[in-house]
Motif scaffolding. Structure first.
Motif, mmCIF file in Angstrom:
data_model
loop_
_atom_site.group_PDB
_atom_site.id
_atom_site.type_symbol
_atom_site.label_atom_id
_atom_site.label_comp_id
_atom_site.label_asym_id
_atom_site.label_seq_id
_atom_site.Cartn_x
_atom_site.Cartn_y
_atom_site.Cartn_z
ATOM 1 N N GLU A 65 0.790 -1.221 0.000
ATOM 2 C CA GLU A 65 0.000 0.000 0.000
ATOM 3 C C GLU A 65 0.826 1.277 0.000
ATOM 4 O O GLU A 65 0.343 2.318 -0.407
ATOM 5 N N ASN A 66 2.067 1.217 0.488
ATOM 6 C CA ASN A 66 2.838 2.449 0.634
ATOM 7 C C ASN A 66 4.330 2.156 0.562
ATOM 8 O O ASN A 66 4.750 0.989 0.639
ATOM 9 N N PRO A 67 5.143 3.180 0.407
ATOM 10 C CA PRO A 67 6.596 2.995 0.310
ATOM 11 C C PRO A 67 7.207 2.313 1.532
ATOM 12 O O PRO A 67 8.188 1.587 1.402
ATOM 13 N N ARG A 68 6.639 2.504 2.701
ATOM 14 C CA ARG A 68 7.166 1.834 3.897
ATOM 15 C C ARG A 68 7.060 0.315 3.752
ATOM 16 O O ARG A 68 7.939 -0.417 4.178
ATOM 17 N N ASP A 69 5.980 -0.167 3.118
ATOM 18 C CA ASP A 69 5.851 -1.604 2.841
ATOM 19 C C ASP A 69 7.016 -2.073 1.979
ATOM 20 O O ASP A 69 7.601 -3.134 2.223
ATOM 21 N N ILE A 70 7.365 -1.288 0.955
ATOM 22 C CA ILE A 70 8.491 -1.634 0.080
ATOM 23 C C ILE A 70 9.779 -1.723 0.894
ATOM 24 O O ILE A 70 10.535 -2.689 0.774
ATOM 25 N N LYS A 71 10.033 -0.716 1.725
ATOM 26 C CA LYS A 71 11.250 -0.706 2.535
ATOM 27 C C LYS A 71 11.304 -1.932 3.443
ATOM 28 O O LYS A 71 12.347 -2.602 3.531
ATOM 29 N N ASP A 79 13.228 -8.613 -3.816
ATOM 30 C CA ASP A 79 13.881 -7.928 -4.926
ATOM 31 C C ASP A 79 12.909 -7.160 -5.808
ATOM 32 O O ASP A 79 13.323 -6.271 -6.554
ATOM 33 N N GLY A 80 11.645 -7.527 -5.771
ATOM 34 C CA GLY A 80 10.663 -6.901 -6.640
ATOM 35 C C GLY A 80 9.280 -6.989 -6.037
ATOM 36 O O GLY A 80 9.044 -7.728 -5.076
ATOM 37 N N PHE A 81 8.351 -6.244 -6.660
ATOM 38 C CA PHE A 81 7.028 -6.086 -6.073
ATOM 39 C C PHE A 81 5.981 -5.995 -7.160
ATOM 40 O O PHE A 81 6.192 -5.325 -8.164
ATOM 41 N N PHE A 100 4.013 7.531 -5.881
ATOM 42 C CA PHE A 100 4.503 6.369 -5.135
ATOM 43 C C PHE A 100 5.995 6.169 -5.384
ATOM 44 O O PHE A 100 6.763 5.923 -4.461
ATOM 45 N N ILE A 101 6.398 6.272 -6.640
ATOM 46 C CA ILE A 101 7.814 6.099 -6.988
ATOM 47 C C ILE A 101 8.668 7.171 -6.318
ATOM 48 O O ILE A 101 9.719 6.862 -5.747
ATOM 49 N N GLU A 102 8.240 8.405 -6.368
ATOM 50 C CA GLU A 102 9.003 9.496 -5.747
ATOM 51 C C GLU A 102 9.119 9.297 -4.236
ATOM 52 O O GLU A 102 10.192 9.474 -3.659
ATOM 53 N N GLU A 103 8.016 8.936 -3.581
ATOM 54 C CA GLU A 103 8.048 8.688 -2.132
ATOM 55 C C GLU A 103 8.968 7.517 -1.804
ATOM 56 O O GLU A 103 9.699 7.551 -0.816
ATOM 57 N N THR A 104 8.925 6.491 -2.644
ATOM 58 C CA THR A 104 9.750 5.308 -2.411
ATOM 59 C C THR A 104 11.227 5.648 -2.570
ATOM 60 O O THR A 104 12.057 5.239 -1.750
ATOM 61 N N LYS A 105 11.574 6.415 -3.604
ATOM 62 C CA LYS A 105 12.972 6.838 -3.801
ATOM 63 C C LYS A 105 13.476 7.589 -2.573
ATOM 64 O O LYS A 105 14.579 7.348 -2.099
ATOM 65 N N TRP A 106 12.671 8.500 -2.077
ATOM 66 C CA TRP A 106 13.056 9.299 -0.910
ATOM 67 C C TRP A 106 13.254 8.404 0.308
ATOM 68 O O TRP A 106 14.250 8.525 1.017
ATOM 69 N N LEU A 107 12.335 7.497 0.530
ATOM 70 C CA LEU A 107 12.415 6.614 1.695
ATOM 71 C C LEU A 107 13.597 5.649 1.610
ATOM 72 O O LEU A 107 14.257 5.371 2.605
ATOM 73 N N LEU A 108 13.906 5.206 0.406
ATOM 74 C CA LEU A 108 14.967 4.201 0.239
ATOM 75 C C LEU A 108 16.366 4.792 0.285
ATOM 76 O O LEU A 108 17.344 4.047 0.367
#
Length: 112
Positions: A65-71, A79-81, A100-108
């Protein structure tokens, strides 16, 4: 494999993983959707990841649902989602994906 293709197996449980002939599989996709109840829980990926050999590519599918899930999933070795429903529920999937991509880049940045 005989055709030179990579093989992805989709599983929903540790029992399904244990039935796999892993020497003939390149990628393991863990579906977080219970096909009986249709409930989704990304902890399914986290619980199963410990049983997937570390050299295999791991993909977490559904319920992201969100970049935190990815992290969190990256920290568990994924490796992928596969993310679909989150964007399909959005009024504008393209904009939602871009954000979502921008938030994920920032979080990662703290991961890499």
């Amino acid at each position: 494999k005989e055709l030179g293709l990579n093989v992805l197996i989709e599983i929903h449980s540790i029992d399904e993983l244990q039935k796999c002939d892993l020497k003939n599989i390149d990628i393991v996709g863990v579906n977080n959707r219970d096909l009986k109840s249709f409930e989704v829980d990304i902890n399914n990926s986290i619980n199963i990841s410990k049983h997937i050999p570390s050299e295999m590519v791991k993909i977490s599918e559904s319920g992201i649902e969100n970049p935190r899930d990815i992290k969190n999933l990256i920290n568990e070795g994924f490796d992928g989602f596969l993310i679909g429903e989150r964007f399909m529920k959005s009024e504008n999937p393209g904009i939602s994906l871009k954000e979502f991509i921008e938030e994920t880049k920032w979080l990662l940045k703290s991961v890499v």
